[in-house]
Design an enzyme around this catalytic site. Structure first.
Site, mmCIF file in Angstrom:
data_model
loop_
_atom_site.group_PDB
_atom_site.id
_atom_site.type_symbol
_atom_site.label_atom_id
_atom_site.label_comp_id
_atom_site.label_asym_id
_atom_site.label_seq_id
_atom_site.Cartn_x
_atom_site.Cartn_y
_atom_site.Cartn_z
ATOM 1 C CE1 TYR A 11 -3.372 3.010 0.517
ATOM 2 C CE2 TYR A 11 -2.298 3.192 3.279
ATOM 3 C CZ TYR A 11 -3.371 4.015 1.887
ATOM 4 O OH TYR A 11 -4.106 4.368 2.204
ATOM 5 C CG ASN A 32 6.904 -11.978 0.590
ATOM 6 O OD1 ASN A 32 6.391 -11.013 1.126
ATOM 7 N ND2 ASN A 32 7.450 -12.223 1.635
ATOM 8 C CE LYS A 84 -0.940 -3.141 6.478
ATOM 9 N NZ LYS A 84 -1.503 -2.199 5.584
ATOM 10 C CB SER A 124 4.830 2.353 13.495
ATOM 11 O OG SER A 124 2.713 2.869 14.439
ATOM 12 C CE1 TYR A 149 3.294 -3.441 11.810
ATOM 13 C CE2 TYR A 149 2.531 -2.172 13.722
ATOM 14 C CZ TYR A 149 3.051 -1.652 12.565
ATOM 15 O OH TYR A 149 3.496 -1.020 12.108
ATOM 16 C CE LYS A 153 6.597 -1.178 11.178
ATOM 17 N NZ LYS A 153 6.964 -0.919 10.095
ATOM 18 C CG ASN A 179 -4.319 6.134 12.401
ATOM 19 O OD1 ASN A 179 -3.587 6.435 13.354
ATOM 20 N ND2 ASN A 179 -4.510 4.948 12.447
#
Ligand code: NAD
Ligand code: UFG
Length: 337
Positions: A11, A32, A84, A124, A149, A153, A179
Site C-alpha cells: 500500500y 515477496n 503489520k 510507526s 508488532y 518497530k 494513520n
C-alpha cells in the site's frame, strides 16, 4: 538516483513509487508479495508512464538481496517490507520478530557490503507507547508497546540507530507514520488488505461496496467527545510525498533522524464514518461493540520537525481521503483481483 523499495508493491510502497518516479528517481521494487499483488507494478507504470525494475524476493534472504545490490547501483533503500497486523502479531509473535527484524538486518548487511549509505525506514506512531502525552513529538522517549508488532518497530529503530553509530557515514531516517488512508487520485492503486480488514478505512470502504454487511465500532465509552477513539489520519499521497523529501534529505545527511508524518488533526471513528458518508453520498451501516484490546483513546502527531527540516506538510483534507478511498474501491471492488 536509484531507490530500492523493499516491500514496495504494498500500500505505502506503491504510492511512494509513483511519487518517486514522478520526481525523476529510478525505482527498483523487491517484494515477496505476501501481502500484495504483482498487478500493483503494472498500475504504477501506467500512472507514471515509466518503467520499474521489479524482483520477486524475500528480503530476509541475503543471497537474493545481495544479487539485487550486485545488479543495481542502489543509492537509497526504503524499507517497507514488514508484517503489520497488530492482532496477528499477538498470536504469532515469532513470525513477526523473524520477518520484521531479519529483513532489516539483511538490508543493513547488504548495504554495508555494497557501499549504500542511506536508508529510510517505515516506523510507526505505535513506538510512542502508552506513557507519552499527546501530541507526540520526536524528542519524547519511546514507550511501552502493547503488542509484538509495535515492539518490532521499536527494536528495528534501535537496530538502525546502532548501525548508524557504528558507521558514521550512514544516514538513517526513521519515519513514524500515523494513520495512512485514501488512495491515488487515479483510482488505479489503493489499499487492498487480504482477508478481513483490520483497519478502519478499508473496512468502511468494503461495507460501502457490499463486501461486508456492517462496520463494528470498537468502543463508544472512551473519554473523547463522542466516545470513539481519535486518530491522526493522513492521505496516502501526502505520506508518499514525505518519502520523496526523506530520500532527498538522506542523501545529504549523516546519522539517525526521526520524523513524524501526520496532519496534527485528530478525527474520531464516528467523524470518519460521517465524513465518508457525506463525501460519497453513501450510508455506512455500523454497530457499537466492546473496545478492541490495545487501542489507545486518542493520539496525533506534532509534525513541525518534518515541516521545518524536510519542508513537508500534509495538504489533503479528510474529504479528499474519503473520496479517493471510494474512487479506488468502487473501481476495484475486489482490489487487485
Ligand atoms: P503492506 O502490507 O501493504 O506492504 C508491505 C509489503 O512488504 C507487502 O507488499 C508485503 O508483501 C511485503 N513484505 C513483507 N514481508 C516481506 C519480506 N520478508 N520480503 C519481501 N517483501 C515482504 O503494508 P503498508 O501499509 O504498505 O506498510 C508498509 C510499512 O509501513 C510496513 O512496514 C508497516 O509496518 C509500516 N506502517 C504501516 C502503517 C499503516 O497503517 N499502513 C502504519 C505504520 C507503519
Ligand atoms: N476501528 C473500528 N472498527 C474497525 C477497525 C478499526 O472501530 O473495524 C477503530 C479502532 O478501534 C481505532 C480506529 O478505528 O479506534 C483506528 O483503527 P485502525 O486499526 O485503522 O488504526 P490503529 O490506530 O489501531 O493502527 C494504526 C496502524 C498500526 C499502527 C498504529 C499506530 O494500523 O500499524 O496505527 O501508528 F501501529
Amino acid at each position: 538516483m536509484n531507490v530500492l523499495l523493499a516491500g514496495g508493491a504494498g500500500y505505502i510502497g506503491s504510492h511512494t513509487a509513483v511519487e518517486l518516479l514522478n520526481s525523476g528517481y529510478n525505482v527498483i521494487i523487491a517484494d515477496n508479495y505476501s501481502n500484495s499483488d504483482k498487478k500493483a507494478i503494472d498500475r504504477i507504470e501506467k500512472i507514471t508512464d515509466k518503467k520499474v525494475i521489479s524482483y520477486t524476493a524475500d528480503i530476509i534472504d541475503k543471497i537474493v538481496v545481495s544479487e539485487i545490490f550486485k545488479n543495481n547501483q542502489i543509492d537509497v533503500v526504503i524499507h517497507f517490507a514488514g508484517l503489520k497486523a497488530v492482532g496477528e502479531s499477538v498470536k504469532k509473535p515469532l513470525i513477526y520478530y523473524r520477518n520484521n527484524i531479519d529483513t532489516t538486518i539483511t538490508l543493513l548487511e547488504c548495504m554495508a557490503e555494497y557501499g549504500c549509505k542511506n536508508i529510510v525506514f517505515s516506523s510507526s506512531a505505535t513506538v510512542y507507547g502508552e506513557e507519552n502525552d499527546i501530541p507526540y513529538v520526536e524528542t519524547m522517549k519511546k514507550g511501552t508497546c502493547s503488542n509484538p508488532y509495535g515492539w518490532t518497530k521499536s527494536m528495528m529503530e534501535q537496530i538502525l540507530s546502532d548501525a548508524s553509530v557504528a558507521d558514521s557515514e550512514l544516514s538513517v531516517i526513521l519515519l513514524r507514520y500515523f494513520n495512512p488512508i485514501g488512495a491515488h487520485e487515479s483510482g488505479l492503486i489503493g489499499e487492498d488488505p487480504k482477508g478481513i480488514p483490520n483497519n478502519l478505512m478499508p473496512y468502511i470502504s468494503q461495507v460501502a461496496v457490499g463486501r461486508r454487511d456492517h462496520l463494528t465500532i470498537f468502543g463508544n465509552d472512551y473519554p473523547t467527545k463522542d466516545g470513539t477513539c481519535r486518530r491522526d489520519y493522513i492521505h496516502i499521497t501526502d505520506l508518499a510525498k514525505g518519502h520523496v523529501k526523506a530520500v532527498e534529505y538522506a542523501a545529504k545527511h549523516k546519522g539517525p533522524e526521526i520524523f513524524n508524518l501526520g496532519t496534527g488533526t485528530p478525527y474520531s471513528v464516528l467523524e470518519i464514518v460521517n465524513a465518508f458518508e457525506k463525501a460519497n453520498n453513501i450510508k455506512i451501516k455500523y454497530e457499537f461493540d466492546e473496545r478492541r484490546s490495545g487501542d489507545l483513546p486518542e493520539f496525533w502527531a506534532n509534525s513541525d520537525k518534518a515541516q521545518r527540516v524536510l519542508d513537508w506538510t500534509a495538504t489533503r483534507t479528510l474529504e479528499d481521503m474519503c473520496k479517493d478511498t471510494w474512487n479506488w474501491q468502487k473501481n476495484n471492488p475486489n482490489g487487485y483481483e
